[in-house]
Design a protein around this motif. Structure first.
Motif, mmCIF file in Angstrom:
data_model
loop_
_atom_site.group_PDB
_atom_site.id
_atom_site.type_symbol
_atom_site.label_atom_id
_atom_site.label_comp_id
_atom_site.label_asym_id
_atom_site.label_seq_id
_atom_site.Cartn_x
_atom_site.Cartn_y
_atom_site.Cartn_z
ATOM 1 N N UNK A 64 0.845 -1.201 0.000
ATOM 2 C CA UNK A 64 0.000 0.000 0.000
ATOM 3 C C UNK A 64 0.876 1.246 0.000
ATOM 4 N N UNK A 65 1.919 1.237 0.822
ATOM 5 C CA UNK A 65 2.857 2.363 0.854
ATOM 6 C C UNK A 65 3.543 2.499 -0.504
ATOM 7 N N UNK A 66 3.955 1.379 -1.090
ATOM 8 C CA UNK A 66 4.611 1.409 -2.397
ATOM 9 C C UNK A 66 3.731 2.018 -3.475
ATOM 10 N N UNK A 67 2.462 1.646 -3.491
ATOM 11 C CA UNK A 67 1.536 2.193 -4.484
ATOM 12 C C UNK A 67 1.298 3.681 -4.228
ATOM 13 N N UNK A 68 1.206 4.063 -2.971
ATOM 14 C CA UNK A 68 1.008 5.476 -2.631
ATOM 15 C C UNK A 68 2.203 6.311 -3.084
ATOM 16 N N UNK A 69 3.415 5.809 -2.844
ATOM 17 C CA UNK A 69 4.617 6.507 -3.308
ATOM 18 C C UNK A 69 4.654 6.549 -4.834
ATOM 19 N N UNK A 70 4.288 5.455 -5.476
ATOM 20 C CA UNK A 70 4.253 5.414 -6.933
ATOM 21 C C UNK A 70 3.303 6.451 -7.509
ATOM 22 N N UNK A 71 2.137 6.601 -6.918
ATOM 23 C CA UNK A 71 1.179 7.608 -7.399
ATOM 24 C C UNK A 71 1.713 9.018 -7.211
ATOM 25 N N UNK A 72 2.370 9.245 -6.085
ATOM 26 C CA UNK A 72 2.973 10.560 -5.844
ATOM 27 C C UNK A 72 4.045 10.853 -6.900
ATOM 28 N N UNK A 73 4.926 9.887 -7.129
ATOM 29 C CA UNK A 73 5.986 10.082 -8.119
ATOM 30 C C UNK A 73 5.410 10.285 -9.519
ATOM 31 N N UNK A 74 4.338 9.599 -9.826
ATOM 32 C CA UNK A 74 3.681 9.760 -11.125
ATOM 33 C C UNK A 74 3.174 11.193 -11.295
ATOM 34 N N UNK A 75 2.596 11.755 -10.222
ATOM 35 C CA UNK A 75 2.126 13.148 -10.292
ATOM 36 C C UNK A 75 3.290 14.114 -10.463
ATOM 37 N N UNK A 76 4.374 13.879 -9.727
ATOM 38 C CA UNK A 76 5.517 14.787 -9.768
ATOM 39 C C UNK A 76 6.250 14.696 -11.106
ATOM 40 N N UNK A 77 6.424 13.468 -11.593
ATOM 41 C CA UNK A 77 7.219 13.237 -12.805
ATOM 42 C C UNK A 77 6.361 12.754 -13.968
ATOM 43 N N UNK A 78 5.148 13.246 -14.093
ATOM 44 C CA UNK A 78 4.217 12.653 -15.048
ATOM 45 C C UNK A 78 4.685 12.743 -16.495
ATOM 46 N N UNK A 79 5.514 13.696 -16.837
ATOM 47 C CA UNK A 79 6.022 13.794 -18.214
ATOM 48 C C UNK A 79 7.214 12.866 -18.455
ATOM 49 N N UNK A 80 7.824 12.382 -17.382
ATOM 50 C CA UNK A 80 9.017 11.538 -17.489
ATOM 51 C C UNK A 80 8.670 10.056 -17.339
ATOM 52 N N UNK A 81 7.735 9.759 -16.457
ATOM 53 C CA UNK A 81 7.389 8.369 -16.138
ATOM 54 C C UNK A 81 6.136 7.966 -16.909
ATOM 55 N N UNK A 82 6.247 6.883 -17.660
ATOM 56 C CA UNK A 82 5.100 6.409 -18.427
ATOM 57 C C UNK A 82 4.237 5.439 -17.651
ATOM 58 N N UNK A 83 4.864 4.482 -16.988
ATOM 59 C CA UNK A 83 4.118 3.420 -16.321
ATOM 60 C C UNK A 83 4.922 2.896 -15.142
ATOM 61 N N UNK A 84 4.230 2.535 -14.092
ATOM 62 C CA UNK A 84 4.858 1.897 -12.944
ATOM 63 C C UNK A 84 4.501 0.418 -12.946
ATOM 64 N N UNK A 85 5.449 -0.394 -12.568
ATOM 65 C CA UNK A 85 5.178 -1.798 -12.279
ATOM 66 C C UNK A 85 5.552 -2.018 -10.821
ATOM 67 N N UNK A 86 4.881 -2.936 -10.186
ATOM 68 C CA UNK A 86 5.074 -3.188 -8.767
ATOM 69 C C UNK A 86 5.523 -4.627 -8.561
ATOM 70 N N UNK A 87 6.441 -4.804 -7.624
ATOM 71 C CA UNK A 87 7.003 -6.115 -7.343
ATOM 72 C C UNK A 87 6.811 -6.460 -5.873
#
Length: 92
Positions: free
Chosen positions: A4-27
């Motif tokens: 849950x923390x990982x997904x929350x951080x991923x969403x935050x990073x997506x908002x901050x770097x939305x032009x740089x990051x295309x997709x997140x994968x989770x492990x």
């Protein structure tokens, strides 16, 4: 809770770097967690049901994968690997 923390951080990073990051994968190294994420949230007890519902709301279950513990470089420190052996480890 870690996923849950990982997904929350991923969403935050997506908002901050939305032009740089295309997709997140989770492990995860937990097959149980992977089954929770890919399964029906309603079949689990309330605590897990709520976490799984949150994960499904914030991520796509198809973006989740399993990394066997033996291959998980994040586990090295919890297994007592010294700093001298950590840096040259082939798992990085």
């Amino acid at each position: 809770m870690a996923v849950v923390i990982g997904v929350t951080v991923g969403r935050y990073l997506k908002r901050v770097y939305n032009k740089v990051v295309g997709k997140f994968v989770f492990w995860t190294d937990s097959l149980i967690t992977l089954h929770w994420v890919r399964g029906n949230a309603k079949r689990w007890k309330k605590f897990v049901e709520n976490r799984v519902a949150e994960l499904k709301e914030k991520s796509n279950p198809r973006d989740w994968f399993q990394c066997p513990s033996v291959d998980n470089s994040a586990d090295l420190l919890t297994r007592g690997v010294s700093v001298q052996n950590l840096v040259p480890s082939q798992k990085w």
